[in-house]
Every structure is written in structure tokens, then in C-alpha cells.
Design an enzyme around this catalytic site. Structure first.
Site, PDB file in Angstrom:
ATOM      1  N   HIS A 151       0.827  -1.209   0.000  1.00 26.13           N
ATOM      2  CA  HIS A 151       0.000   0.000   0.000  1.00 26.13           C
ATOM      3  C   HIS A 151       0.863   1.263   0.000  1.00 26.13           C
ATOM      4  O   HIS A 151       0.846   2.062   0.924  1.00 26.13           O
ATOM      5  CB  HIS A 151      -0.941  -0.008   1.213  1.00 26.13           C
ATOM      6  CG  HIS A 151      -2.035  -1.014   1.085  1.00 26.13           C
ATOM      7  ND1 HIS A 151      -2.620  -1.622   2.159  1.00 26.13           N
ATOM      8  CD2 HIS A 151      -2.650  -1.524  -0.014  1.00 26.13           C
ATOM      9  CE1 HIS A 151      -3.545  -2.471   1.733  1.00 26.13           C
ATOM     10  NE2 HIS A 151      -3.572  -2.423   0.420  1.00 26.13           N
TER      11      HIS A 151
ATOM     12  N   SER B 138      -2.796   2.609   3.385  1.00 29.40           N
ATOM     13  CA  SER B 138      -2.190   1.776   4.427  1.00 29.40           C
ATOM     14  C   SER B 138      -2.968   1.806   5.739  1.00 29.40           C
ATOM     15  O   SER B 138      -3.036   2.830   6.421  1.00 29.40           O
ATOM     16  CB  SER B 138      -0.742   2.218   4.676  1.00 29.40           C
ATOM     17  OG  SER B 138      -0.200   1.517   5.768  1.00 29.40           O
TER      18      SER B 138
ATOM     19  N   HIS C 235      -0.573 -10.127   1.986  1.00 31.12           N
ATOM     20  CA  HIS C 235      -1.852 -10.104   2.696  1.00 31.12           C
ATOM     21  C   HIS C 235      -2.577 -11.448   2.719  1.00 31.12           C
ATOM     22  O   HIS C 235      -3.408 -11.693   3.592  1.00 31.12           O
ATOM     23  CB  HIS C 235      -2.801  -9.082   2.044  1.00 31.12           C
ATOM     24  CG  HIS C 235      -2.282  -7.692   2.041  1.00 31.12           C
ATOM     25  ND1 HIS C 235      -1.423  -7.222   1.069  1.00 31.12           N
ATOM     26  CD2 HIS C 235      -2.505  -6.654   2.871  1.00 31.12           C
ATOM     27  CE1 HIS C 235      -1.143  -5.950   1.308  1.00 31.12           C
ATOM     28  NE2 HIS C 235      -1.774  -5.575   2.393  1.00 31.12           N
TER      29      HIS C 235
ATOM     30  N   CYS D 275       0.682  -9.566  14.780  1.00 36.13           N
ATOM     31  CA  CYS D 275       2.110  -9.696  14.493  1.00 36.13           C
ATOM     32  C   CYS D 275       2.915  -8.793  15.421  1.00 36.13           C
ATOM     33  O   CYS D 275       2.715  -7.579  15.445  1.00 36.13           O
ATOM     34  CB  CYS D 275       2.377  -9.318  13.032  1.00 36.13           C
ATOM     35  SG  CYS D 275       4.129  -9.333  12.589  1.00 36.13           S
TER      36      CYS D 275
ATOM     37  N   GLU E 116      -6.267  -8.689   3.773  1.00 35.08           N
ATOM     38  CA  GLU E 116      -5.978  -9.791   4.696  1.00 35.08           C
ATOM     39  C   GLU E 116      -7.261 -10.358   5.285  1.00 35.08           C
ATOM     40  O   GLU E 116      -7.426 -11.583   5.384  1.00 35.08           O
ATOM     41  CB  GLU E 116      -5.063  -9.329   5.833  1.00 35.08           C
ATOM     42  CG  GLU E 116      -4.729 -10.444   6.814  1.00 35.08           C
ATOM     43  CD  GLU E 116      -3.977  -9.971   8.040  1.00 35.08           C
ATOM     44  OE1 GLU E 116      -4.218 -10.522   9.132  1.00 35.08           O
ATOM     45  OE2 GLU E 116      -3.141  -9.049   7.914  1.00 35.08           O
TER      46      GLU E 116
END
Length: 289
Positions: A40, A221, A74, A193, A126
Site C-alpha cells: 500500500h 495503508s 496479505h 504480528c 488480509e
């Protein structure tokens, strides 16, 4: 004036791997399709386009055949793999290992039964891939208000998009725990994450050390919006820009230090370009005086 680039900003492991795979393939064939923007960030997408990377959408899967296609970090739903196989499209799968593991966990939980809930952004690439693991039945919640609408009389299994806020996730977990009805079971899985989550305290510390912060990231983003707001919370003189041309020298009048940072989708070379732009324009301004 001191201009410092945040060492912790820039591509995460998953994005770095995807771009490396694209560059390796382009070095050999000079052309490659990518399903959706590889990252992105418009400037990085444009750089790779010049090397031969063509971005296509899911609708193009109905017309493309006998070619190669990169799947970005993603991740994708099972239907994408099925369509590619039917069209004889050779896939270069660059799905982030963290995302891939999450997809498998959600699929396993779905097959075991129960209400699957995903804390994430509706429509995010995602999240689309994660919901696909449940044949489209998972419930997506974006915030605490969405969580309040859940059915607490049924079992709930909560997962999270990998780049969401730890603080937001914990807030939702606490609320669900307090409202589950007797006989219903609640389980949650912290699938955020840590390479992304750990950037929040680091980038806040970085932002607090400078008079002005330039936060460089693409407008699409999701992670960038989160990190930008974290910078803004500790430094009101934080400006989000997509590229060097958006820099306004008036932001730096009378200040002693500038910090440049970005999202997990921001290339280091772009932050370097922003630094060069400031240095160049200040020299020109000085000569004009």
C-alpha cells in the site's frame, strides 16, 4: 537542523519477502502480474511497474490464463487458488508466514464449529482472505461498538487481523469475557504480528524526541493510519505525507529537529528521498535570502 530517519520504520518481513520474490521473477521474465497492489504505497508500486509488474484485480481472474501471478503478503481466500488452477495460472505465493498460519488456525476452528469473529478492517485484503477460510461466515468487527452487537449466548472464537492494535484487541476481549452468557464458551487467540505491534512504543518514543515528525505512507495503508495516530498522540506537529512533493518548508521554521518515519508498507528509499528534499530546499531557501 537535525533530520533523523527512524531505523525501526520501513517494510515488515512479509512485505520485504513479497517484493524480493517479485524482483527475482522480473529479473528473469521482465513481466509479472500481481493480484492487488503488492504494497500500500503508490511510489513503490510505480517503481515495480517500471520493472514489469502489472497490478490486476480479482475480476481479471475471469479473463487471465496460462500466465504467472504473484500473491502479495496479505494472503488470499481459497477461491483465488481454485480460480488460478482452473485458468492454468502459476502462482508465486508470497503470503506472509504469519498470515498463512492465521488462515490455517481459522480454518481449523471453523471446521470444528462455533461462531468465528475476526477483529479487523472490513474489506481489507488480509481480512477477505481470513473470512474466506470460513466460507464467508465469519463475523468481522472493527471496534468495541461492533463487539457489543455479538450474540453472547453462543460460543465465540475471536481472532485478529495481524496488523490491528493490541490495545484494541485486549479491550474487546475484556468486554466479551464480561458479557458471555451462561453455558456459552469464549476463546480468543492473540494473532497480532509482534513485529508490527512492537513498532507502536518504539515509534511513539521516536516521535517524542523531535520537534516535527514527517510520517511517510500511502493513503491506503491501514497500518500507516494506526502508527500515524500514535505519533500524533505524542507530537501534535506530525504530518502525514505520501511523497516528498507534499513537504511544506513552513513546517520547519524555527525548529531544531525533524524525525522521518513510516508504516510497514513504506520503503526506506522513500524516507531517504524526503530527507534529501528537505535538505535541498533549505539550501535553496538560504541562497535566495
Amino acid at each position: 537542523m537535525l533530520i533523523e530517519i527512524d531505523e525501526g520504520s520501513g517494510f515488515c518481513f512479509g512485505v520485504t519477502t513479497a517484493i524480493k520474490k517479485a524482483e527475482e521473477e522480473l529479473a528473469e521474465s521482465h513481466s509479472l502480474y500481481c493480484l492487488g497492489d503488492i504494497v500500500h504505497n503508490g511510489r513503490e508500486v510505480e517503481r515495480l511497474k517500471k520493472l514489469g509488474l502489472s497490478t490486476v484485480g480479482h475480476a481479471d481472474l475471469d479473463t487471465l490464463h496460462d500466465t504467472k501471478m504473484l500473491l502479495r503478503a496479505h494472503g488470499e481466500p481459497p477461491q483465488t487458488y481454485k480460480k488460478a488452477q482452473e485458468a492454468n495460472i502459476q502462482l508465486i505465493d508470497a503470503t506472509c508466514p504469519v498470515v498463512l498460519n492465521l488462515q490455517k488456525r481459522i480454518r481449523k476452528a471453523y471446521e470444528a464449529g462455533g461462531q468465528i469473529v475476526i477483529y479487523g478492517k472490513t474489506g481489507h485484503a488480509e481480512v477477505v482472505g481470513l473470512v474466506g477460510q470460513t466460507d464467508g461466515t465469519a463475523i468481522v468487527i472493527e471496534n468495541l461498538e461492533d463487539a457489543k452487537k455479538l450474540d453472547f449466548s453462543h460460543d465465540i472464537q475471536l481472532f485478529s487481523q495481524t496488523t490491528k492494535s493490541l490495545e484494541g484487541f485486549r479491550e474487546i476481549v475484556k468486554y466479551i469475557e464480561e458479557h458471555m452468557q451462561e453455558g456459552a464458551h469464549f476463546s480468543y487467540f492473540d494473532t497480532i504480528c509482534r513485529q508490527v505491534a512492537n513498532r507502536i512504543p518504539n515509534i511513539k518514543e521516536f516521535a517524542s524526541r523531535h520537534d516535527v515528525i514527517l510520517f511517510v505512507c500511502g493513503k491506503k495503508s491501514s497500518n500507516g493510519k494506526v502508527l500515524y495516530n500514535q505519533c500524533l498522540s505524542v507530537n501534535p506537529q506530525t504530518y502525514m505525507i505520501d511523497e516528498p512533493s507534499e513537504i511544506d518548508l513552513r513546517w520547519f521554521q524555527g525548529i531544531k529537529s525533524v524525525g522521518i518515519c513510516g508504516a510497514t508498507s513504506t520503503p526506506k528509499w522513500l524516507m531517504e528521498d524526503c530527507k534529501k528534499k528537505i535538505e535541498h530546499d533549505f539550501v535553496q531557501e538560504g541562497e535566495a535570502r
